[in-house]
Motif scaffolding. Sequence first.
Motif, mmCIF file in Angstrom:
data_model
loop_
_atom_site.group_PDB
_atom_site.id
_atom_site.type_symbol
_atom_site.label_atom_id
_atom_site.label_comp_id
_atom_site.label_asym_id
_atom_site.label_seq_id
_atom_site.Cartn_x
_atom_site.Cartn_y
_atom_site.Cartn_z
ATOM 1 N N ALA A 142 -47.439 -79.577 -70.703
ATOM 2 C CA ALA A 142 -46.245 -79.903 -69.926
ATOM 3 C C ALA A 142 -46.319 -79.438 -68.486
ATOM 4 N N ALA A 143 -47.134 -78.412 -68.199
ATOM 5 C CA ALA A 143 -47.153 -77.796 -66.877
ATOM 6 C C ALA A 143 -47.365 -78.792 -65.735
ATOM 7 N N PRO A 144 -48.300 -79.739 -65.853
ATOM 8 C CA PRO A 144 -48.476 -80.692 -64.742
ATOM 9 C C PRO A 144 -47.213 -81.497 -64.432
ATOM 10 N N ASP A 145 -46.423 -81.805 -65.462
ATOM 11 C CA ASP A 145 -45.176 -82.536 -65.222
ATOM 12 C C ASP A 145 -44.193 -81.685 -64.425
ATOM 13 N N ALA A 146 -44.106 -80.396 -64.777
ATOM 14 C CA ALA A 146 -43.226 -79.497 -64.034
ATOM 15 C C ALA A 146 -43.699 -79.346 -62.600
ATOM 16 N N GLU A 147 -44.997 -79.195 -62.421
ATOM 17 C CA GLU A 147 -45.555 -79.038 -61.077
ATOM 18 C C GLU A 147 -45.290 -80.278 -60.230
ATOM 19 N N ALA A 179 -37.040 -75.200 -65.203
ATOM 20 C CA ALA A 179 -37.838 -76.407 -65.010
ATOM 21 C C ALA A 179 -38.994 -76.474 -66.009
ATOM 22 N N TYR A 180 -39.721 -75.367 -66.159
ATOM 23 C CA TYR A 180 -40.838 -75.355 -67.102
ATOM 24 C C TYR A 180 -40.341 -75.364 -68.548
ATOM 25 N N GLY A 181 -39.213 -74.721 -68.807
ATOM 26 C CA GLY A 181 -38.658 -74.758 -70.152
ATOM 27 C C GLY A 181 -38.289 -76.165 -70.569
ATOM 28 N N LYS A 182 -37.729 -76.924 -69.630
ATOM 29 C CA LYS A 182 -37.295 -78.291 -69.944
ATOM 30 C C LYS A 182 -38.472 -79.202 -70.280
ATOM 31 N N VAL A 183 -39.506 -79.192 -69.446
ATOM 32 C CA VAL A 183 -40.628 -80.099 -69.708
ATOM 33 C C VAL A 183 -41.427 -79.643 -70.914
ATOM 34 N N THR A 184 -41.486 -78.342 -71.168
ATOM 35 C CA THR A 184 -42.202 -77.849 -72.345
ATOM 36 C C THR A 184 -41.509 -78.294 -73.615
ATOM 37 N N TRP A 185 -40.190 -78.227 -73.608
ATOM 38 C CA TRP A 185 -39.433 -78.707 -74.782
ATOM 39 C C TRP A 185 -39.751 -80.179 -75.044
ATOM 40 N N ASP A 186 -39.716 -80.980 -74.008
ATOM 41 C CA ASP A 186 -39.947 -82.414 -74.189
ATOM 42 C C ASP A 186 -41.361 -82.708 -74.676
ATOM 43 N N ALA A 187 -42.337 -81.879 -74.279
ATOM 44 C CA ALA A 187 -43.734 -82.122 -74.664
ATOM 45 C C ALA A 187 -44.050 -81.621 -76.062
ATOM 46 N N ALA A 188 -43.301 -80.621 -76.544
ATOM 47 C CA ALA A 188 -43.602 -80.009 -77.835
ATOM 48 C C ALA A 188 -43.318 -80.979 -78.986
#
Length: 400
Positions: free
Chosen positions: A306-311, A284-293
């Motif tokens: 990205a962390a707030p989106d995952a949370e 979950a965190y890997g996915k949103v981090t990729w999209d934010a990078a």
Amino acid sequence: MDPIRNPYAPGAGQRPPELAGRDRELEQFEVTLERVAAGRPERSMVLSGLRGVGKTVLLNALRGQAVKRAWGTGKIEARPDQGLRVPVAQAVHAAVREVAHRHRDPDRVDEVAGVLKSFALQASLDDRRAASRAGARWTPPVDVPAARGRADSGDLELDLVELFSDVAGLAGDLGVGVAVFVDEMQDVAPAELAALCGACHEISQQGAPLVVVGAGLPHLPVALAGAKSYAERLFRYVSVDRLPREMADRAWRRPAAEEGVAFEQDALDELYRLTDGYPYFVQAYGKVTWDAALGSPITIADVREAAPDAEAELAVGFFGARFDRATPAERDYMTAMADLGAEHGDGAIATADVARHLGRKPQSLSPARDGLIKKGLVFSGERGSVAFTVPHFGQFLRSR
């Protein structure tokens, strides 16, 4: 970065691009398949762990290994409100289909199909109430008459032994075996769990090429031991837990590397701090981090953005959906568990402490506790204690 190229997969039971940290279990099952097919004694396997640690993913991976070796396979997902006979019949039917088309004796295939039909037809006779439930009247779609006097006694354990024996024999004619996979195994009724254990015990003594692989919550080994005293020796128990740091890094790095993307070390440090290595959170965190990078390498700033989106996503889909299933009394019970977890560390909580925290008598809270256990929100690993089935659930409740 391009979301279409995003390699991470935070889905329920969905295999991630890199199945990190499960090499040992996969290697052990390869040995099991080889030994059983060769007629050597080997135990069936049981996977247990919290939700989100990848039990279903691993179960499916094990099934994939059996399929590659041309075994007959079938899978069921146990449910608290459903008997075991029909799901097992459906799973065994799938396994028979996978081996029957290679068998050279059609009469032998028809004979086994007739036993399977006989076993399935017994479902409505086992329990008259079951006849009105969805799926209770299912029979294998085969044009053969039901066998008489085989797998139709009404005694589930005896019928399972006869069914498993005949199906294993059919696969054994081809030099392979049959593997039945049972997800959410803790939801099998105690009497039926005992019957399944008894059948596995008898089949293993016969040396028949059939294995049962179960997966369930952490208290599944306790439930099996309660069903049959010898269950602790009947299965190989595998505790599926969070990933150690090295394996979590592998789960992030390898899929990204295949897309030409790297991570800075402090970004991986932050990801592990946020996820504790729980596989669902890793994805979950890997996915949103990729999209934010914005590009490679992925930085700690990308992770924090990205962390707030995952949370938020976890709060709605992973945690919130479970909390919403609970009654008000059950929510009070879980909130008390979370409060106590903040004081003593999230983990097993004494039921007496929950009652004391709520100012209630322990007996008055039994319905709420039992309801949470039936809904799979908490489990009781040992008498007088409860724990959440979902990692970080206490944190989520405290954050509300």
